[in-house]
Design a protein around this motif. Structure first.
Motif, PDB file in Angstrom:
ATOM      1  N   GLU A  94       0.859  -1.093  -0.071  1.00 54.06           N
ATOM      2  CA  GLU A  94       0.190   0.099  -0.186  1.00 54.06           C
ATOM      3  C   GLU A  94       0.727   1.154  -0.019  1.00 54.06           C
ATOM      4  O   GLU A  94       0.545   2.471  -0.538  1.00 54.06           O
ATOM      5  CB  GLU A  94      -0.983   0.045   1.114  1.00 54.06           C
ATOM      6  CG  GLU A  94      -1.818  -1.288   1.300  1.00 54.06           C
ATOM      7  CD  GLU A  94      -2.986  -1.179   0.773  1.00 54.06           C
ATOM      8  OE1 GLU A  94      -3.752   0.000   0.839  1.00 54.06           O
ATOM      9  OE2 GLU A  94      -3.613  -2.076   0.122  1.00 54.06           O
ATOM     10  N   ASP A  95       2.026   1.117   0.585  1.00 51.60           N
ATOM     11  CA  ASP A  95       2.734   2.342   0.572  1.00 51.60           C
ATOM     12  C   ASP A  95       3.808   2.551  -0.328  1.00 51.60           C
ATOM     13  O   ASP A  95       4.219   3.740  -0.503  1.00 51.60           O
ATOM     14  CB  ASP A  95       3.869   2.411   1.904  1.00 51.60           C
ATOM     15  CG  ASP A  95       2.731   2.290   3.258  1.00 51.60           C
ATOM     16  OD1 ASP A  95       1.718   2.790   3.241  1.00 51.60           O
ATOM     17  OD2 ASP A  95       3.287   1.787   4.299  1.00 51.60           O
ATOM     18  N   ILE A  96       3.912   1.596  -1.211  1.00 45.49           N
ATOM     19  CA  ILE A  96       4.721   1.658  -2.382  1.00 45.49           C
ATOM     20  C   ILE A  96       4.039   2.185  -3.497  1.00 45.49           C
ATOM     21  O   ILE A  96       3.561   1.296  -4.479  1.00 45.49           O
ATOM     22  CB  ILE A  96       5.471   0.262  -2.708  1.00 45.49           C
ATOM     23  CG1 ILE A  96       6.315  -0.019  -1.196  1.00 45.49           C
ATOM     24  CG2 ILE A  96       6.694   0.457  -3.756  1.00 45.49           C
ATOM     25  CD1 ILE A  96       6.926  -1.569  -1.279  1.00 45.49           C
ATOM     26  N   ASN A  97       3.911   3.411  -3.885  1.00 42.69           N
ATOM     27  CA  ASN A  97       3.037   3.855  -4.921  1.00 42.69           C
ATOM     28  C   ASN A  97       3.627   4.957  -5.675  1.00 42.69           C
ATOM     29  O   ASN A  97       2.658   6.060  -5.752  1.00 42.69           O
ATOM     30  CB  ASN A  97       1.496   4.001  -4.439  1.00 42.69           C
ATOM     31  CG  ASN A  97       1.667   4.776  -3.173  1.00 42.69           C
ATOM     32  OD1 ASN A  97       2.472   5.594  -2.803  1.00 42.69           O
ATOM     33  ND2 ASN A  97       0.228   5.043  -2.669  1.00 42.69           N
ATOM     34  N   HIS A  98       4.730   4.901  -5.836  1.00 43.25           N
ATOM     35  CA  HIS A  98       5.229   6.212  -6.890  1.00 43.25           C
ATOM     36  C   HIS A  98       4.658   5.935  -8.314  1.00 43.25           C
ATOM     37  O   HIS A  98       4.421   7.044  -8.987  1.00 43.25           O
ATOM     38  CB  HIS A  98       6.646   5.965  -6.937  1.00 43.25           C
ATOM     39  CG  HIS A  98       7.412   6.537  -5.803  1.00 43.25           C
ATOM     40  ND1 HIS A  98       8.831   6.767  -5.865  1.00 43.25           N
ATOM     41  CD2 HIS A  98       7.004   6.924  -4.353  1.00 43.25           C
ATOM     42  CE1 HIS A  98       8.917   7.226  -4.545  1.00 43.25           C
ATOM     43  NE2 HIS A  98       7.887   7.214  -3.868  1.00 43.25           N
ATOM     44  N   LEU A  99       4.258   4.721  -8.821  1.00 36.58           N
ATOM     45  CA  LEU A  99       3.901   4.637  -9.965  1.00 36.58           C
ATOM     46  C   LEU A  99       2.325   4.459  -9.855  1.00 36.58           C
ATOM     47  O   LEU A  99       1.983   3.605  -9.291  1.00 36.58           O
ATOM     48  CB  LEU A  99       4.336   3.377 -10.695  1.00 36.58           C
ATOM     49  CG  LEU A  99       5.815   3.221 -10.894  1.00 36.58           C
ATOM     50  CD1 LEU A  99       6.372   1.901 -11.040  1.00 36.58           C
ATOM     51  CD2 LEU A  99       6.159   4.249 -11.863  1.00 36.58           C
ATOM     52  N   LYS A 100       1.365   5.576 -10.526  1.00 38.80           N
ATOM     53  CA  LYS A 100      -0.012   5.188 -10.616  1.00 38.80           C
ATOM     54  C   LYS A 100      -0.425   6.314 -11.397  1.00 38.80           C
ATOM     55  O   LYS A 100       0.152   7.195 -11.703  1.00 38.80           O
ATOM     56  CB  LYS A 100      -0.814   5.604  -9.050  1.00 38.80           C
ATOM     57  CG  LYS A 100      -0.369   6.963  -8.642  1.00 38.80           C
ATOM     58  CD  LYS A 100      -0.589   6.858  -7.210  1.00 38.80           C
ATOM     59  CE  LYS A 100      -0.234   8.191  -6.442  1.00 38.80           C
ATOM     60  NZ  LYS A 100      -0.592   8.292  -4.906  1.00 38.80           N
ATOM     61  N   ASP A 101      -1.763   6.175 -12.019  1.00 38.27           N
ATOM     62  CA  ASP A 101      -2.346   7.154 -12.674  1.00 38.27           C
ATOM     63  C   ASP A 101      -2.475   8.638 -12.072  1.00 38.27           C
ATOM     64  O   ASP A 101      -3.015   8.551 -11.192  1.00 38.27           O
ATOM     65  CB  ASP A 101      -3.638   6.438 -13.051  1.00 38.27           C
ATOM     66  CG  ASP A 101      -3.499   5.743 -14.499  1.00 38.27           C
ATOM     67  OD1 ASP A 101      -2.985   6.292 -15.146  1.00 38.27           O
ATOM     68  OD2 ASP A 101      -4.255   4.744 -14.368  1.00 38.27           O
TER      69      ASP A 101
ATOM     70  N   THR B 248       0.012  -3.361 -16.344  1.00 39.40           N
ATOM     71  CA  THR B 248       0.825  -3.137 -17.600  1.00 39.40           C
ATOM     72  C   THR B 248       1.292  -1.535 -17.244  1.00 39.40           C
ATOM     73  O   THR B 248       2.551  -1.324 -17.478  1.00 39.40           O
ATOM     74  CB  THR B 248      -0.214  -3.349 -18.497  1.00 39.40           C
ATOM     75  OG1 THR B 248      -1.118  -4.403 -18.566  1.00 39.40           O
ATOM     76  CG2 THR B 248       0.555  -3.199 -19.799  1.00 39.40           C
ATOM     77  N   PRO B 249       0.545  -0.745 -16.995  1.00 42.84           N
ATOM     78  CA  PRO B 249       0.950   0.844 -17.229  1.00 42.84           C
ATOM     79  C   PRO B 249       2.135   1.332 -16.258  1.00 42.84           C
ATOM     80  O   PRO B 249       3.100   1.668 -16.570  1.00 42.84           O
ATOM     81  CB  PRO B 249      -0.038   1.638 -16.855  1.00 42.84           C
ATOM     82  CG  PRO B 249      -1.301   0.770 -16.903  1.00 42.84           C
ATOM     83  CD  PRO B 249      -1.151  -0.827 -16.762  1.00 42.84           C
ATOM     84  N   ASP B 250       2.050   0.558 -14.803  1.00 40.41           N
ATOM     85  CA  ASP B 250       3.138   0.732 -13.629  1.00 40.41           C
ATOM     86  C   ASP B 250       4.193   0.037 -14.356  1.00 40.41           C
ATOM     87  O   ASP B 250       5.388   0.591 -14.085  1.00 40.41           O
ATOM     88  CB  ASP B 250       2.634   0.092 -12.451  1.00 40.41           C
ATOM     89  CG  ASP B 250       1.453   0.899 -12.004  1.00 40.41           C
ATOM     90  OD1 ASP B 250       1.078   1.893 -12.348  1.00 40.41           O
ATOM     91  OD2 ASP B 250       0.658   0.442 -10.882  1.00 40.41           O
TER      92      ASP B 250
END
Lengths: 101, 498
Positions: A94-101, B248-250
């Protein structure tokens, strides 16, 4: 008398517990444990069904391959999680979310 | 003791003979296994003397295995190879060659990539992983047995996880790898459970055998649907169709660019071949086939719409291309659904062209990223004047990805649409009409995001000049070759189709 149904019920329970551990997503290691439970549910099914396939023993052979591949993928996953820990100092998905929309 | 073994296996000599007779059909894989071992040794010893050693070994091995496959195209082995575990028909041979081309391009891309050159662990291990993945991809395209399918998918997955996490230089790269490995392992566990159920229903692992189809027909339909849904979780993960596309996007954004290029092409080629093998192993009037066709048609429609609509609002180029590749997966599934038993030209052409275009796009993205550090669309502003050749090629490939004549992207889409139309005329299936409409609609939608690249690069001007890092041009030249190939194949599609 333990019948095929008993094995299938135990397998289904294991699979559901594993799926719950994956969905809860508290900790990356717990997700891996959940995955392992799901794979073992499938292995149990395969061996139980394999009893009725005494010509080719397809189920037993499949179970052996599944166990080996599960071990390999856990090894890879642990190595990757270790790398994540070096960068983020946490392994909570949950805490590892640098990559997101 | 020996007598007992012979009692247990009375036909052991026949079985050994069968295995030995099967080996020539698997020559490409045997070559790859030998190269795999050689690449480990050269990574340990030869690279100290000449640092291109492992790269050279890998390229030669892939080329040799492609040559072996192309020799077999003419004389396909009709009998089951290895007790019907794999079938080496002409379709599988073409897939092997296509996979080999993509693996070769990936090896060249990695060799030219500055990130990988500067990496402290060197690239020798990456080439070794690539060769193992190549074997897995080949087997995936040829498998006709659930066990072989599972092993092949796992081989490809394990290698891909390692590729994504190989550099682990930035937090994002490790995050991408972790998301990939966790999502992938869950999907393959679910798939394994589905396979165990299918094995229980039918008593056989060979999904082309009549026994398998009889077993499926004799099982309650709800159970078959559930088991197929489980199995297609794993295959959907490899193919990235909705709803198994979340990673996929990530992953595409976080992974090193050469790896993204590889992931968006090679596993999809093999996955589509696998999908076609499974779908067309079953007779059209069986319940399992109709069920599966309905599921796949629904998934294809949602995938095309979702991929293309989500791509519209992306600002990161790699993320945008990730959604674009999801959209193309929907298109490829449409091609699989439309191809009638023997005519797979449209599917093959689309796959080949799609791989070339995606490889080209990611090579250019990688090149621009390495030189200027631009990963965001906003930072592409005015780059057209600074790097004219790269951005012109980028635009040309974008035109082809959209499907505008006279590019090969157009010919590919035309072939698929024609196949779908014929299929509709032959069967009167309403889902084919829906696929056709959604396909045409999403082609128009895709125009709006593909053309953001030339819009930013040529029509907008930047506030400040980006700092240019010196870099060798080899990636750029490779991308130029791919661009030319994409356009030439559009004008002369016969070169590939023939």
């Amino acid at each position: 008398m333990i019948t095929l149904t008993h094995f299938l019920i135990v397998g289904a329970c294991l699979f559901s517990i594993g799926l719950y551990a994956v969905m809860a997503r508290r900790n990356a290691i717990m997700v891996l444990v959940g995955i392992e439970l799901m794979i073992n549910a499938a292995v149990l099914n395969l061996v139980a069904f394999g009893r009725y396939d005494s010509e080719h023993y397809g189920g037993q052979a499949f179970a052996l391959f599944a166990i080996v591949l599960a071990a390999a993928s856990v090894a890879v996953a642990l190595a990757i999680i270790l790398n994540v820990y070096r960068h983020y100092k946490t392994i909570n998905p949950e805490d590892i979310n640098h990559l997101k929309d | 003791m020996i007598v007992n073994v012979i009692d247990l296996l009375p036909d052991i000599s026949e079985r050994l003979d069968h295995i030995i007779h099967s080996l020539p059909a698997l020559a490409p894989e045997l070559v790859l296994i030998a190269t795999f071992v050689a690449s480990i040794l050269s990574g340990l010893f030869a690279d100290r003397l000449w640092w291109h050693g492992t790269f050279a070994v890998t390229v030669i091995g892939i080329l040799l295995s492609a040559v072996c496959s192309s020799f077999q195209v003419g004389n396909p082995d009709a009998d089951g190879v290895l007790f019907g575990m794999v079938s080496t028909d002409a379709f599988g041979q073409y897939m092997r060659i296509l996979v080999a081309v993509v693996c070769l391009l990936f090896a060249l891309f990695v060799h030219a990539s500055p990130d990988f050159r500067a990496h402290r662990k060197k690239t020798a291990d990456l080439y070794t992983i690539l060769l193992a993945v190549h074997i897995g991809l080949n087997l995936m395209a040829l498998a006709t047995n659930w066990l072989m399918t599972f092993i092949a998918i796992e081989m490809v997955s394990l290698g891909s996880y390692l590729m994504v996490g190989y550099l682990a230089a930035a937090p994002r790269q490790t995050e991408a790898a972790m998301k990939y490995v966790l999502f992938g392992a869950v999907c393959s566990a679910v798939m394994l459970y589905g396979m165990s159920l299918l094995y229980g229903f039918t008593g056989t692992l060979d999904y082309t055998s009549p026994q398998h189809i009889q077993g499926l027909n004799g099982t309650p339909s709800a159970l078959v649907t559930l088991a197929l849904l489980f199995v297609f979780t794993g295959i959907g993960f490899k193919l990235t169709f909705v709803p198994f596309h979340f990673w996929t996007p990530d992953v595409y954004q976080g992974a090193p660019t050469p790896v993204t290029a590889f992931l968006s092409t090679a596993p999809k080629i093999a996955g589509i071949a696998l999908l076609a093998n499974i779908l067309y192993a079953w007779p059209a009037d069986s319940f399992a086939y109709q069920n599966l066709q309905l599921m796949l048609a629904g998934a294809a429609i949602v995938t095309m719409l979702w991929g293309n609509l989500a791509a519209l609002r992306q600002t990161d180029v790699k993320r945008m291309m990730a959604y674009s590749s999801i959209g193309h997966t929907g298109f490829l599934m449409m091609a699989v659904l439309a191809y009638s038993s023997q005519d797979y030209t449209a599917l093959l052409y689309y796959l080949a062209v799609y791989s070339l275009m995606n490889m080209g796009v990611f090579m250019l993205t990688g090149y621009i990223e390495s030189r200027t550090g631009a990963v965001d669309l906003a930072r592409y502003d005015g780059l057209g004047k600074i790097m004219p050749l790269a951005l012109v090629c980028f635009t040309l490939i974008m035109i082809s990805l959209t499907g505008i004549p006279p590019t090969s992207g157009f010919v590919a889409k035309l072939l698929v649409f024609t196949a779908v139309f014929h299929s509709w005329q032959a069967t009167g299936d309403i889902s084919m009409v829906l696929l056709l409409i959604v396909g045409a609609l999403t082609t128009v939608i895709s125009l709006f995001y593909y053309f953001k690249i030339p819009l930013h690069a040529f029509l907008k001007t930047a506030d400040s000049q980006p700092e240019m890092k010196p870099m060798r041009y080899s990636i750029l030249w490779l991308a130029v070759v791919l661009t030319v190939a994409v356009w030439v194949l559009g004008v002369f599609p016969d070169w590939l189709v023939g």
